[in-house]
Write an enzyme that holds these catalytic residues in place. Structure first.
Site, PDB file in Angstrom:
ATOM      1  N   GLY A 149      19.263   0.318 -10.667  1.00  0.00           N
ATOM      2  CA  GLY A 149      18.113   1.158 -11.003  1.00  0.00           C
ATOM      3  C   GLY A 149      16.955   1.051 -10.049  1.00  0.00           C
ATOM      4  N   THR A 150      17.252   0.961  -8.746  1.00  0.00           N
ATOM      5  CA  THR A 150      16.150   0.961  -7.789  1.00  0.00           C
ATOM      6  C   THR A 150      16.437   1.944  -6.662  1.00  0.00           C
ATOM      7  OG1 THR A 150      14.735  -0.374  -6.335  1.00  0.00           O
ATOM      8  CG2 THR A 150      17.048  -1.046  -6.485  1.00  0.00           C
ATOM      9  N   SER A 151      15.382   2.633  -6.239  1.00  0.00           N
ATOM     10  CA  SER A 151      15.541   3.606  -5.147  1.00  0.00           C
ATOM     11  C   SER A 151      15.629   2.875  -3.806  1.00  0.00           C
ATOM     12  CB  SER A 151      14.349   4.570  -5.137  1.00  0.00           C
ATOM     13  OG  SER A 151      13.144   3.807  -5.027  1.00  0.00           O
TER      14      SER A 151
ATOM     15  N   VAL B  25       7.731  -4.638 -14.290  1.00  0.00           N
ATOM     16  CA  VAL B  25       6.583  -5.422 -14.799  1.00  0.00           C
ATOM     17  C   VAL B  25       6.572  -5.437 -16.327  1.00  0.00           C
ATOM     18  CG1 VAL B  25       5.207  -4.924 -12.740  1.00  0.00           C
ATOM     19  CG2 VAL B  25       5.071  -3.358 -14.692  1.00  0.00           C
ATOM     20  N   ASP B  26       7.729  -5.011 -16.924  1.00  0.00           N
ATOM     21  CA  ASP B  26       7.741  -4.754 -18.375  1.00  0.00           C
ATOM     22  C   ASP B  26       8.263  -5.904 -19.232  1.00  0.00           C
ATOM     23  OD1 ASP B  26      10.578  -2.537 -17.713  1.00  0.00           O
ATOM     24  OD2 ASP B  26      10.533  -4.707 -17.988  1.00  0.00           O
TER      25      ASP B  26
ATOM     26  N   HIS C  76       7.023  -8.105  -8.615  1.00  0.00           N
ATOM     27  CA  HIS C  76       5.824  -7.266  -8.610  1.00  0.00           C
ATOM     28  C   HIS C  76       4.894  -7.600  -9.770  1.00  0.00           C
ATOM     29  CE1 HIS C  76       8.206  -4.100  -6.102  1.00  0.00           C
ATOM     30  NE2 HIS C  76       7.858  -5.169  -5.407  1.00  0.00           N
TER      31      HIS C  76
ATOM     32  N   CYS D 289     -18.188 -13.537 -13.885  1.00  0.00           N
ATOM     33  CA  CYS D 289     -18.855 -12.983 -12.686  1.00  0.00           C
ATOM     34  C   CYS D 289     -19.105 -11.480 -12.790  1.00  0.00           C
ATOM     35  CB  CYS D 289     -18.001 -13.263 -11.440  1.00  0.00           C
ATOM     36  SG  CYS D 289     -16.544 -12.202 -11.352  1.00  0.00           S
TER      37      CYS D 289
ATOM     38  N   CYS E 164     -15.404  -9.262 -16.314  1.00  0.00           N
ATOM     39  CA  CYS E 164     -15.254 -10.723 -16.357  1.00  0.00           C
ATOM     40  C   CYS E 164     -16.519 -11.363 -16.936  1.00  0.00           C
ATOM     41  CB  CYS E 164     -14.999 -11.211 -14.939  1.00  0.00           C
ATOM     42  SG  CYS E 164     -15.009 -12.997 -14.763  1.00  0.00           S
TER      43      CYS E 164
ATOM     44  N   CYS F 177      -9.475 -11.434 -13.431  1.00  0.00           N
ATOM     45  CA  CYS F 177     -10.661 -10.837 -12.819  1.00  0.00           C
ATOM     46  C   CYS F 177     -10.386 -10.485 -11.358  1.00  0.00           C
ATOM     47  CB  CYS F 177     -11.835 -11.824 -12.889  1.00  0.00           C
ATOM     48  SG  CYS F 177     -13.267 -11.252 -11.947  1.00  0.00           S
TER      49      CYS F 177
HETATM   50  C1  BV8 Z   1       3.550  -5.938   0.986  1.00  0.00           C
HETATM   51  C2  BV8 Z   1       3.111  -2.144  -8.868  1.00  0.00           C
HETATM   52  C3  BV8 Z   1       2.482  -7.138   2.722  1.00  0.00           C
HETATM   53  C4  BV8 Z   1       3.397  -2.559 -10.208  1.00  0.00           C
HETATM   54  C5  BV8 Z   1       4.573  -1.505  -7.087  1.00  0.00           C
HETATM   55  C6  BV8 Z   1       1.499   0.042   4.631  1.00  0.00           C
HETATM   56  C7  BV8 Z   1       0.563  -0.893   4.185  1.00  0.00           C
HETATM   57  C8  BV8 Z   1       0.914  -1.990   3.408  1.00  0.00           C
HETATM   58  C9  BV8 Z   1       2.219  -2.168   3.034  1.00  0.00           C
HETATM   59  C10 BV8 Z   1       3.131  -1.215   3.452  1.00  0.00           C
HETATM   60  C11 BV8 Z   1       2.812  -0.132   4.246  1.00  0.00           C
HETATM   61  N1  BV8 Z   1       3.943   0.593   4.487  1.00  0.00           N
HETATM   62  C12 BV8 Z   1       4.983  -0.011   3.868  1.00  0.00           C
HETATM   63  C13 BV8 Z   1       4.491  -1.096   3.264  1.00  0.00           C
HETATM   64  C14 BV8 Z   1       5.196  -2.006   2.452  1.00  0.00           C
HETATM   65  C15 BV8 Z   1       5.035  -1.522   1.022  1.00  0.00           C
HETATM   66  C16 BV8 Z   1       6.162  -0.525   0.769  1.00  0.00           C
HETATM   67  O1  BV8 Z   1       7.290  -0.933   0.693  1.00  0.00           O
HETATM   68  N2  BV8 Z   1       5.838   0.775   0.681  1.00  0.00           N
HETATM   69  C17 BV8 Z   1       6.902   1.750   0.518  1.00  0.00           C
HETATM   70  C18 BV8 Z   1       6.523   2.770  -0.532  1.00  0.00           C
HETATM   71  C19 BV8 Z   1       7.181   2.371   1.870  1.00  0.00           C
HETATM   72  N3  BV8 Z   1       5.166  -2.700   0.206  1.00  0.00           N
HETATM   73  C20 BV8 Z   1       4.069  -3.341  -0.187  1.00  0.00           C
HETATM   74  O2  BV8 Z   1       2.940  -2.966  -0.031  1.00  0.00           O
HETATM   75  C21 BV8 Z   1       4.356  -4.667  -0.869  1.00  0.00           C
HETATM   76  N4  BV8 Z   1       3.495  -5.654  -0.318  1.00  0.00           N
HETATM   77  O3  BV8 Z   1       4.326  -5.484   1.763  1.00  0.00           O
HETATM   78  O4  BV8 Z   1       2.563  -6.801   1.338  1.00  0.00           O
HETATM   79  C22 BV8 Z   1       1.580  -8.296   2.792  1.00  0.00           C
HETATM   80  C23 BV8 Z   1       2.080  -9.496   3.311  1.00  0.00           C
HETATM   81  C24 BV8 Z   1       1.217 -10.570   3.414  1.00  0.00           C
HETATM   82  C25 BV8 Z   1      -0.114 -10.470   2.989  1.00  0.00           C
HETATM   83  C26 BV8 Z   1      -0.590  -9.268   2.441  1.00  0.00           C
HETATM   84  C27 BV8 Z   1       0.259  -8.167   2.353  1.00  0.00           C
HETATM   85  C28 BV8 Z   1       4.049  -4.555  -2.361  1.00  0.00           C
HETATM   86  C29 BV8 Z   1       5.066  -3.662  -3.018  1.00  0.00           C
HETATM   87  C30 BV8 Z   1       4.840  -3.648  -4.530  1.00  0.00           C
HETATM   88  C31 BV8 Z   1       4.092  -2.424  -4.892  1.00  0.00           C
HETATM   89  N5  BV8 Z   1       3.946  -2.366  -6.338  1.00  0.00           N
HETATM   90  N6  BV8 Z   1       4.222  -1.359  -8.341  1.00  0.00           N
HETATM   91  C32 BV8 Z   1       3.523  -1.346 -11.079  1.00  0.00           C
HETATM   92  O5  BV8 Z   1       2.583  -0.537 -11.158  1.00  0.00           O
HETATM   93  O6  BV8 Z   1       4.598  -1.220 -11.663  1.00  0.00           O
HETATM   94  S1  BV8 Z   1       5.794  -0.573  -6.447  1.00  0.00           S
HETATM   95  C33 BV8 Z   1       6.677   0.252  -7.633  1.00  0.00           C
HETATM   96  O7  BV8 Z   1       7.861   0.662  -6.957  1.00  0.00           O
HETATM   97  C34 BV8 Z   1       7.159  -0.586  -8.791  1.00  0.00           C
HETATM   98  O8  BV8 Z   1       6.840  -1.947  -8.716  1.00  0.00           O
HETATM   99  C35 BV8 Z   1       8.663  -0.419  -8.715  1.00  0.00           C
HETATM  100  O9  BV8 Z   1       9.310  -1.487  -9.228  1.00  0.00           O
HETATM  101  C36 BV8 Z   1       8.825  -0.291  -7.273  1.00  0.00           C
HETATM  102  C37 BV8 Z   1      10.149   0.167  -6.769  1.00  0.00           C
HETATM  103  O10 BV8 Z   1      10.488   1.350  -7.435  1.00  0.00           O
HETATM  104  P1  BV8 Z   1      11.876   1.341  -8.222  1.00  0.00           P
HETATM  105  O11 BV8 Z   1      11.858   0.207  -9.177  1.00  0.00           O
HETATM  106  O12 BV8 Z   1      12.986   1.400  -7.253  1.00  0.00           O
HETATM  107  O13 BV8 Z   1      11.752   2.665  -9.055  1.00  0.00           O
HETATM  108  P2  BV8 Z   1      12.022   4.150  -8.549  1.00  0.00           P
HETATM  109  O14 BV8 Z   1      11.416   5.071  -9.547  1.00  0.00           O
HETATM  110  O15 BV8 Z   1      11.656   4.267  -7.097  1.00  0.00           O
HETATM  111  O16 BV8 Z   1      13.612   4.287  -8.617  1.00  0.00           O
HETATM  112  C38 BV8 Z   1      14.242   4.271  -9.889  1.00  0.00           C
HETATM  113  C39 BV8 Z   1      15.729   4.376  -9.616  1.00  0.00           C
HETATM  114  O17 BV8 Z   1      16.405   4.240 -10.858  1.00  0.00           O
HETATM  115  C40 BV8 Z   1      16.143   5.709  -9.030  1.00  0.00           C
HETATM  116  O18 BV8 Z   1      16.992   5.474  -7.915  1.00  0.00           O
HETATM  117  C41 BV8 Z   1      16.933   6.384 -10.160  1.00  0.00           C
HETATM  118  O19 BV8 Z   1      18.030   7.139  -9.659  1.00  0.00           O
HETATM  119  C42 BV8 Z   1      17.447   5.190 -10.913  1.00  0.00           C
HETATM  120  N7  BV8 Z   1      17.721   5.404 -12.338  1.00  0.00           N
HETATM  121  C43 BV8 Z   1      17.136   6.293 -13.182  1.00  0.00           C
HETATM  122  N8  BV8 Z   1      17.660   6.136 -14.424  1.00  0.00           N
HETATM  123  C44 BV8 Z   1      18.569   5.118 -14.342  1.00  0.00           C
HETATM  124  C45 BV8 Z   1      18.607   4.656 -13.017  1.00  0.00           C
HETATM  125  N9  BV8 Z   1      19.405   3.651 -12.621  1.00  0.00           N
HETATM  126  C46 BV8 Z   1      20.210   3.090 -13.551  1.00  0.00           C
HETATM  127  N10 BV8 Z   1      20.227   3.475 -14.850  1.00  0.00           N
HETATM  128  C47 BV8 Z   1      19.427   4.489 -15.275  1.00  0.00           C
HETATM  129  N11 BV8 Z   1      19.473   4.876 -16.564  1.00  0.00           N
HETATM  130 ZN    ZN Z   2     -14.757 -12.980 -12.450  1.00  0.00          ZN
END
Ligand code: BV8
Ligand code: ZN
Length: 249
Positions: free
Chosen positions: A187-189, A102-103, A118, A150, A147, A126
């Protein structure tokens, strides 16, 4: 570091490149990841902070968390990994960046085609009437703004857990993944869906899928090859080796 020859060979015949990036892409810029031991989730709980319920139960805490993160982002720059990805646009027919971040660092590095799955932390709106909130939050005092229309709490334009991804961005991302000749998963888990499904879309449509991550992830066993290096080191090296092969360096 050695770049496996197969990656360069695949790049030499590739037209459509897709980059799927996560928080690790921005780590070398000084932006915390989520799930690393020193990451954001180590200190805060995702559902408490990155969900509508969490926001509604403690809007000020969530607002402070995003203001802190925005402050960090306003004081960092794209790293060599972002820059190499942006430079790839000069050498391939189509380079699509699909980011969970988101950066805005891909855009700041010069990438033109970026899908933000994301949302982003720069815009706000709002939480009640969805009216855009255009004031710069860094000039406001610490109190979460309300807001003018509202009275609802203002929230960041990010996608929280349980919220739907932007439909157009996700649809285009699936199409791009299915058309990809090569996908770099950087860079994603690979733990957050539906973003984490895209490497499978690419692979099942015939793409060669390369993971760039110092660590093993939930995706590693399904992808063609993993480069266990930081993206700021690996991506410039891959581009450099490709250009040498093409006699352009
Ligand atoms: C959806 C917000 C459906 C922004 C984020 C129960 C209820 C509802 C949904 C769910 C549920 N169970 C599961 C779900 C689905 C859920 C989900 O997947 N949950 C997971 C945790 C199990 N997903 C959702 O809820 C999504 N929406 O499904 O909606 C729906 C459909 C119709 C109508 C209504 C609803 C929404 C998902 C988005 C959530 N928002 N963040 C913010 O605050 O930033 S998630 C958050 O995790 C960030 O956005 C981030 O981008 C994302 C993923 O993480 P990564 O980017 O992979 O980062 P992480 O730290 O995990 O890994 C970093 C990696 O980098 C590591 O592997 C590391 O080794 C590596 N690394 C480190 N240094 C380096 C490197 N790699 C390279 N170079 C380096 N130098
Ligand atoms: Zn409003």
């Amino acid at each position: 570091m050695e770049i496996p020859k197969i990656i360069i060979d695949k790049l030499k015949i590739a037209k459509n490149i897709v980059i799927l990036s996560g928080a690790g892409m921005s780590a070398e810029s000084g932006v915390s990841t989520f799930r690393d031991p020193d990451g954001l989730w180590a200190k805060f709980s995702p559902t408490e902070l990155a969900s509508m319920d969490g926001f509604m139960s403690n809007p000020q805490l969530v607002w402070d968390w995003y203001s802190m993160r925005l402050n960090v982002i306003n004081n960092v720059s794209p790293n060599n990994g972002h820059k190499a990805v942006a430079e790839m646009e000069k050498y391939f027919d189509d380079v699509t960046v699909i980011t969970q971040n988101v950066d805005k660092l891909h855009q700041r590095a010069g990438s033109k085609k970026v899908y933000e799955l994301h949302g982003n932390i720069v815009e706000n709106y709002c939480s009640k009437c969805h009216e855009p909130f255009t004031k710069s939050i860094l000039e406001l005092d610490k109190e979460i703004p309300k807001c003018e229309h509202c009275g609802g709490y203002i929230r960041p334009a990010v996608v929280w857990f349980g919220e739907e991804l932007p439909q157009k961005a996700f649809k285009e991302s699936v199409i791009a993944s299915q058309k990809a000749d090569i996908m770099f998963v950087i860079g994603t888990s690979g733990e957050v869906y539906p973003a984490a499904q895209l490497p499978f879309n690419a692979k099942n449509s015939g793409a060669f899928v390369v993971e760039i991550n110092p660590n093993h992830t939930a995706l590693s066993q399904y992808l063609d090859i993993s480069i266990h290096e930081p993206s700021g080191v690996a991506m410039p090296k891959i581009l450099e080796n490709y250009l040498i092969e093409r006699g352009r360096k």
